[in-house]
Design a protein around this motif. Sequence first.
Motif, PDB file in Angstrom:
ATOM      1  N   LEU A  66       0.814  -1.215   0.000  1.00  9.24           N
ATOM      2  CA  LEU A  66       0.000   0.000   0.000  1.00  9.24           C
ATOM      3  C   LEU A  66       0.847   1.265   0.000  1.00  9.24           C
ATOM      4  N   ARG A  89      -9.383   0.607   2.791  1.00  7.75           N
ATOM      5  CA  ARG A  89      -8.955   1.235   1.545  1.00  7.75           C
ATOM      6  C   ARG A  89      -8.408   2.619   1.801  1.00  7.75           C
ATOM      7  N   LEU A 101      -7.422   2.406  -3.477  1.00  5.90           N
ATOM      8  CA  LEU A 101      -6.526   1.269  -3.330  1.00  5.90           C
ATOM      9  C   LEU A 101      -7.089   0.434  -2.184  1.00  5.90           C
ATOM     10  N   PHE A 103      -6.994  -2.666   0.153  1.00  6.94           N
ATOM     11  CA  PHE A 103      -5.999  -3.628   0.632  1.00  6.94           C
ATOM     12  C   PHE A 103      -6.592  -4.644   1.603  1.00  6.94           C
TER      13      PHE A 103
END
Length: 204
Positions: A66, A89, A101, A103
């Motif tokens: 990340l 996220r 993004l 994760f």
Amino acid sequence: MRPLGYAIDMVRTLDRLLDTVTRTVHILRDNEIPCALTGDYAMYARGGPAAEVHSEVDVLVRPADLARGLSALEAAGLRPPLPIADAERTTLYDHDIRVDLVFRPNFRAVTDELLARAERLPIGSDTAPVVTVADFLVDELTIADPHRLDFTRLLHIARELRAQVDWGRVRAETAASPYARAFLGLLDDLGITDGRCEHGSTAV
């Protein structure tokens, strides 16, 4: 019948999302960060309904990647996230398009196995890894609760992409949710699934 203006706006939205998708995936790939496109746009890339696509891009990355992913995207010009804690996220913006993004979808960490199941599919003039329909449905059904019982969107996606779904895995991974079981039962009755219940018998 939807007005012509709606169709034109939808095409423009998809074109802008396409630009953001390809840019985001290229940046992550160039920095050797494994990823996979998920969300409504991923299902559209698989042949799902355009009407379900919203103005955002969801990309899976491993939790360990990340920080590198955020740094790479910020360095490429995406607007960095606000300092808001989120256990699942982190959000950036490519102009006015939201890029998440993800994760830990639904508090389950993105794994090598999940990313390995993604298939590289055409996205515009390029290709990108796209999650399986089964993984998408599992994530969506896992969060179903009394406040999120409008299955219209998922019904459209499941109907159009039924041939791509590993229904056995969806059933197994959502078996603990009564809401998921109810949705899958509806799909069985509509003839959308393979019709196989958890114990292996054919649904009637």
